[in-house]
Design a protein around this motif. Sequence first.
Motif, PDB file in Angstrom:
ATOM      1  N   THR A   1      15.396  35.321  -1.214  1.00 44.53           N
ATOM      2  CA  THR A   1      14.632  34.923  -0.029  1.00 44.53           C
ATOM      3  C   THR A   1      14.957  35.811   1.168  1.00 44.53           C
ATOM      4  N   MET A   2      16.040  36.589   1.074  1.00 45.24           N
ATOM      5  CA  MET A   2      16.400  37.462   2.188  1.00 45.24           C
ATOM      6  C   MET A   2      15.366  38.563   2.385  1.00 45.24           C
TER       7      MET A   2
ATOM      8  N   ALA B   1      12.242  38.422   2.262  1.00 46.13           N
ATOM      9  CA  ALA B   1      11.105  37.958   3.064  1.00 46.13           C
ATOM     10  C   ALA B   1      11.551  37.365   4.396  1.00 46.13           C
ATOM     11  N   ALA B   2      12.738  36.750   4.419  1.00 50.06           N
ATOM     12  CA  ALA B   2      13.135  35.980   5.592  1.00 50.06           C
ATOM     13  C   ALA B   2      13.922  36.779   6.627  1.00 50.06           C
ATOM     14  N   SER B   3      14.605  37.835   6.204  1.00 48.17           N
ATOM     15  CA  SER B   3      15.467  38.543   7.155  1.00 48.17           C
ATOM     16  C   SER B   3      14.649  39.271   8.220  1.00 48.17           C
ATOM     17  N   PRO B   4      15.062  39.152   9.486  1.00 47.34           N
ATOM     18  CA  PRO B   4      14.391  39.919  10.539  1.00 47.34           C
ATOM     19  C   PRO B   4      14.878  41.360  10.608  1.00 47.34           C
TER      20      PRO B   4
ATOM     21  N   ARG C   1      16.280  43.662   4.419  1.00 47.63           N
ATOM     22  CA  ARG C   1      15.161  43.451   3.499  1.00 47.63           C
ATOM     23  C   ARG C   1      15.133  44.549   2.436  1.00 47.63           C
TER      24      ARG C   1
ATOM     25  N   VAL D   1      19.845  26.775   0.282  1.00 46.85           N
ATOM     26  CA  VAL D   1      19.938  28.112   0.873  1.00 46.85           C
ATOM     27  C   VAL D   1      21.221  28.229   1.698  1.00 46.85           C
TER      28      VAL D   1
ATOM     29  N   GLU E   1      21.761  34.543   8.892  1.00 47.26           N
ATOM     30  CA  GLU E   1      20.689  34.929   7.974  1.00 47.26           C
ATOM     31  C   GLU E   1      20.604  33.911   6.838  1.00 47.26           C
ATOM     32  N   LEU E   2      19.393  33.657   6.379  1.00 45.24           N
ATOM     33  CA  LEU E   2      19.236  32.897   5.152  1.00 45.24           C
ATOM     34  C   LEU E   2      19.698  33.753   3.979  1.00 45.24           C
TER      35      LEU E   2
ATOM     36  N   TYR F   1      20.446  34.304  -0.356  1.00 43.09           N
ATOM     37  CA  TYR F   1      19.661  34.084  -1.565  1.00 43.09           C
ATOM     38  C   TYR F   1      19.615  32.583  -1.847  1.00 43.09           C
ATOM     39  N   THR F   2      18.461  32.079  -2.244  1.00 45.85           N
ATOM     40  CA  THR F   2      18.293  30.649  -2.504  1.00 45.85           C
ATOM     41  C   THR F   2      18.764  30.299  -3.914  1.00 45.85           C
TER      42      THR F   2
END
Length: 265
Positions: free
Chosen positions: A150-151, A153-156, A161, A203, A252-253, A255-256
């Motif tokens: 999920t990193m 897609a989710a990381s700014p 990414r 997460v 940061e989120l 990996y799920t």
Amino acid sequence: MQPEEYGSRLYGFDQPLERERIGLIGEVFDAYSRRRITDLGALAGRRCLDVGAGPGTVAAWLASQAGPEGEVIALDRDTSLLHEAGHPGVQIWGADVHTATDDELPKPGFDLIHARLTLCHLPKREEVLPRLVSWLAPGGHLIVSDVINTMAAASPHPAVRALTQAYDRALLTTLDSDLNYARAYPTPLIDAGLSDVDMAADVPLVRADSPTARFWELTFTAMRTEIIATGLIGATDFDAAIAHLTAPGTHELGYTLVSAWGRAA
């Protein structure tokens, strides 16, 4: 080079910092695993199998729940960490769940089978899951957990990414590990004939000086050469991503962890 040999070279227990990295898996994920297993019902007096047990932290907890009337077996291809830990109430069984014959594996009839971060790393993983189901006692539960990225897609942070996308590619091409496998859950459990199938996602948050940040720092760094070789990230961005994940103030989120479970008829 065969994936097993490659895995030993990259993540073998004789590699620098690998024992620390393996120990951090429990710190990052054990609380989620305990919660999901607890939701399946009491384990007192039950027979449990932990597949791909690693250092055995989940197996040790299962033994504490099953009690003296229960039975807990920790199964792994490499049992060195299990023997070193010597968890009370845990039987250690050395075998490769994918290639071992039935005579080389524990006797079937388990009330609970748990496999975390195992199936995604196995060749022909689609064949292993039905095998695990066949080892369940009537009414027994199988719970499997693997991570998905999920990193990416989710990381700014663009470098983070790119790093996680490159890591996934490197795992697939060098070790045949598929971090997309859990995206199919829970369908493989339904196809294997389990009932009451359900799933959940947890997460872990990546924060500086957290076990999660250190775990991913060690995990990515161990495959630095292979990750850069994918062409998806350069050395400068790799270093920038690691610096960001370990920097003060980072949130940061991670990996799920996707868990799916079901019950045998």
